[in-house]
Design an enzyme around this catalytic site. Structure first.
Site, short mmCIF file in Angstrom:
data_model
loop_
_atom_site.label_atom_id
_atom_site.label_comp_id
_atom_site.label_asym_id
_atom_site.label_seq_id
_atom_site.Cartn_x
_atom_site.Cartn_y
_atom_site.Cartn_z
N LYS A 22 0.83 -1.21 0.00
CA LYS A 22 0.00 0.00 0.00
C LYS A 22 0.86 1.26 0.00
O LYS A 22 0.65 2.17 -0.80
CB LYS A 22 -0.89 0.00 1.24
CG LYS A 22 -1.47 1.34 1.59
CD LYS A 22 -1.99 1.37 3.02
CE LYS A 22 -2.26 2.76 3.49
NZ LYS A 22 -1.23 3.34 4.34
N ASN A 23 1.85 1.33 0.89
CA ASN A 23 2.59 2.58 1.03
C ASN A 23 3.54 2.84 -0.14
O ASN A 23 3.97 3.97 -0.34
CB ASN A 23 3.31 2.64 2.39
CG ASN A 23 2.31 2.87 3.51
OD1 ASN A 23 1.18 3.29 3.29
ND2 ASN A 23 2.72 2.57 4.74
N CYS A 117 -5.28 8.43 9.10
CA CYS A 117 -5.42 7.80 10.42
C CYS A 117 -5.17 8.81 11.53
O CYS A 117 -4.39 9.72 11.38
CB CYS A 117 -4.40 6.68 10.56
SG CYS A 117 -4.78 5.25 9.59
N ARG A 122 0.32 15.23 12.74
CA ARG A 122 1.03 14.70 11.57
C ARG A 122 1.48 15.86 10.70
O ARG A 122 0.95 16.10 9.61
CB ARG A 122 0.13 13.73 10.79
CG ARG A 122 -0.27 12.54 11.65
CD ARG A 122 -1.03 11.49 10.88
NE ARG A 122 -0.18 10.76 9.96
CZ ARG A 122 -0.56 9.63 9.35
NH1 ARG A 122 -1.76 9.13 9.57
NH2 ARG A 122 0.25 9.02 8.53
N ASP A 306 4.13 0.25 12.03
CA ASP A 306 2.92 -0.28 11.40
C ASP A 306 2.64 -1.74 11.78
O ASP A 306 1.62 -2.30 11.37
CB ASP A 306 2.99 -0.12 9.88
CG ASP A 306 2.97 1.34 9.46
OD1 ASP A 306 2.61 2.19 10.29
OD2 ASP A 306 3.33 1.63 8.30
N ARG A 398 -8.98 0.55 3.65
CA ARG A 398 -8.02 1.48 3.03
C ARG A 398 -6.73 0.76 2.66
O ARG A 398 -6.06 1.17 1.71
CB ARG A 398 -7.66 2.60 4.03
CG ARG A 398 -8.68 3.69 4.17
CD ARG A 398 -8.13 4.82 5.02
NE ARG A 398 -6.73 5.02 4.72
CZ ARG A 398 -5.76 5.11 5.63
NH1 ARG A 398 -6.03 5.05 6.91
NH2 ARG A 398 -4.50 5.28 5.25
N1 EPU Z 1 7.10 14.22 10.84
C1 EPU Z 1 7.28 15.55 11.10
N2 EPU Z 1 7.31 16.41 10.05
C2 EPU Z 1 7.20 16.01 8.77
C3 EPU Z 1 7.00 14.64 8.50
C4 EPU Z 1 6.96 13.76 9.56
O1 EPU Z 1 7.39 15.96 12.26
O2 EPU Z 1 7.24 16.85 7.86
C5 EPU Z 1 7.04 13.27 11.96
C6 EPU Z 1 5.65 12.63 12.06
O3 EPU Z 1 4.76 13.44 12.81
C7 EPU Z 1 5.96 11.33 12.74
C8 EPU Z 1 7.32 10.97 12.16
O4 EPU Z 1 7.89 12.19 11.69
O5 EPU Z 1 6.06 11.50 14.13
C9 EPU Z 1 7.28 9.92 11.05
O6 EPU Z 1 6.61 10.39 9.97
P1 EPU Z 1 6.87 9.86 8.47
O7 EPU Z 1 6.95 11.08 7.64
O8 EPU Z 1 8.00 8.91 8.43
O9 EPU Z 1 5.53 9.10 8.20
P2 EPU Z 1 4.52 9.29 6.99
O10 EPU Z 1 5.26 9.43 5.73
O11 EPU Z 1 3.50 10.31 7.31
C10 EPU Z 1 4.47 6.74 6.46
C11 EPU Z 1 3.40 5.69 6.30
C12 EPU Z 1 2.82 5.36 7.68
C13 EPU Z 1 3.95 4.87 8.58
C14 EPU Z 1 5.08 5.91 8.65
C15 EPU Z 1 6.29 5.44 9.44
C16 EPU Z 1 2.54 6.20 4.11
C17 EPU Z 1 1.42 6.71 3.29
N3 EPU Z 1 2.36 6.22 5.43
O12 EPU Z 1 3.82 7.87 7.02
O13 EPU Z 1 1.91 4.29 7.44
O14 EPU Z 1 3.46 4.63 9.88
O15 EPU Z 1 5.51 6.24 7.31
O16 EPU Z 1 6.81 4.27 8.88
O17 EPU Z 1 3.55 5.75 3.60
C18 EPU Z 1 0.13 2.87 7.85
O18 EPU Z 1 0.41 2.32 6.79
O19 EPU Z 1 -0.70 2.40 8.68
C19 EPU Z 1 0.78 4.14 8.18
C20 EPU Z 1 0.35 4.99 9.11
#
Ligand code: EPU
Length: 419
Positions: A22-23, A117, A122, A306, A398
């Protein structure tokens, strides 16, 4: 509205085949906007986030043909950079990738502040800092994010945190930029490598994906014209590994990449279950109550956040007291209150939780707060004695393809009914 009715306990036994990630899929689809032509994307998971992304791409002018339930041909030759996609982009978190891909393709992008979620705050400040370093101007107002640039120009960007989303978004924004972009302290998750492989297959020049320094040499155009198959979903594979352990079952997980599962495999073996890897298969079995452990989630190759809720179900009935520290999200223990309704003894203290193992769980009505909590509650329902009703299935749909069919095939007594 629908719910799942699960009757347990069932030791899950048999074979399950893993879908595309998915991601990775939700980043590869917007990445296709950078192509001036056509490509084929195979092994797409058939989930609601993918369908929503295809709807957005069609609104932007892409022509999509579904060849099968898991494969599309997409033509992105004619893109309408002014199409209004604000409302639809609010519906899910991964729409933030449109900022990077539209900045690359159109030099401008407007998306609604992403939903998704409820895992705590975020922010996307690291994405925005990256776009601005590449020459874009951004502005957040009235719940929308606006980004535009006269020219995107390569530069060096250091990420304060190895963010998955920021790494991919900066990659998308810089593929067609002038010169070279270097992302330092980049995230290393398998889906980052997959997005880079997709873009390189279509004509980009990205090196170092999977390490903490990624170099993107800007190219004039992505020609497309190729087929690309999405990497298997390591989180779905890990979910079934933990389902085998929690239900004291025996499952062969097919079509996965065992190397991507190493952080989980190490823990599963540590608590006394058995794992055997064979090519693109992982065989997991467990015939006794697992032991206690301590876990901290962290970016890849650490233990994945995850899979934290699914591991929580295993630890709920382990011998002794275990601890999970959540290192990524502020609020990822909402499922523990639901497990406590099923007889677990879990104390949630903000970003850590104490699991005092109980001999068994018992069925109860439970509510899903987010995607991975949903997978965890299904595993709990299958492993618990009696009937569990799982509500709020839209979170699960999702991100997991045919989830109840896959569980049924390995012996679960699980039905989806209308409310
Ligand atoms: N963060 C910041 N600022 C940013 C971006 C992130 O402070 O600009 C913080 C976030 O608040 C969080 C941490 O950094 O505390 C990690 O965020 P990351 O950017 O790595 O996560 P994401 O890209 O928003 C993806 C996956 C998530 C998964 C995380 C961590 C996708 C669409 N989502 O989220 O997947 O938990 O990486 O591996 O790729 C899921 O699949 O259930 C899911 C939530």
């Amino acid at each position: 509205m629908e719910k799942l009715i699960i009757k347990g306990p069932t030791p899950l036994k048999g074979e399950v085949s893993i879908s595309g990630a998915k991601n990775a899929a939700v980043a590869i689809l917007p990445a296709a906007l950078l192509i001036n032509g056509e490509c084929k994307i195979e092994n797409l998971p058939n989930i609601s986030d993918v369908k929503l992304y295809c709807e957005i791409l069609e609104k932007l002018g892409a022509k999509i043909t579904w060849n099968t339930n898991n494969e599309i041909t997409i033509n992105t030759q004619n893109i309408n950079c002014d199409a209004d996609i604000i409302e639809i982009t609010r519906k899910f978190r991964a729409s933030y990738y449109l900022l990077g891909s539209l900045l690359g393709r159109c030099k401008k992008a407007t998306v609604g502040v992403p939903g998704g979620c409820k895992l705590g705050a975020r922010p996307i400040d690291l994405h925005i800092k990256g776009f601005e370093a590449l020459g874009a101007t951004t502005n957040v107002s009235q719940g929308n994010i606006y980004a535009s640039a006269k020219k995107m120009k390569g530069t060096s960007i250091y990420l304060d945190f190895a963010s998955v989303g920021a790494t991919i978004n900066i990659m998308l924004a810089s593929v067609l930029a002038e010169g070279t972009t270097v992302i330092d302290n980049a995230a290393k998750e398998p889906h980052i490598v997959d997005v880079a492989n997709f873009l390189n297959t279509m004509g980009a020049d990205i090196r170092g994906a999977g390490t903490d320094m990624i170099k993107i040499h800007g190219v004039k155009e992505l020609h497309g014209g190729s087929a690309y198959s999405v990497v298997p979903d390591q989180i779905e594979a890990g979910t079934f590994m933990l389902a085998a352990v929690a239900s004291r079952g025996d499952i062969i997980i097919k079509n996965c990449i065992p190397e991507h599962l190493e952080p989980l495999t190490a823990k599963v073996v540590e608590i006394g279950a058995h794992v055997e890897e064979n090519g693109d298969e992982v065989h997991v079995w467990c015939n006794k109550r697992p032991g206690k452990t301590v876990i901290k989630t962290s970016p890849y190759p650490g233990f994945p956040t995850d899979l934290q809720p699914q591991m929580g179900v295993v630890l709920a009935t382990a011998e002794g007291t275990s601890i999970i520290n959540e290192g990524i999200w502020e609020s990822r223990f909402q499922y523990t209150a639901e497990l406590n309704k099923m007889g677990a003894n879990i104390t949630d203290q903000g970003k850590s939780a104490l699991f005092q193992g109980v001999p068994k769980l018992t069925g109860a009505p439970v509510c899903v707060s987010d995607l991975r909590a949903g997978a965890a509650l299904i595993i709990a329902g299958v492993s618990a004695e009696g009937t569990t009703e799982v509500l709020n299935l839209e979170h699960i749909d999702r991100g997991y393809e045919n989830i109840e069919e896959k569980f049924r095939k390995i012996g679960a007594n699980i039905q989806r009914v209308a409310l």
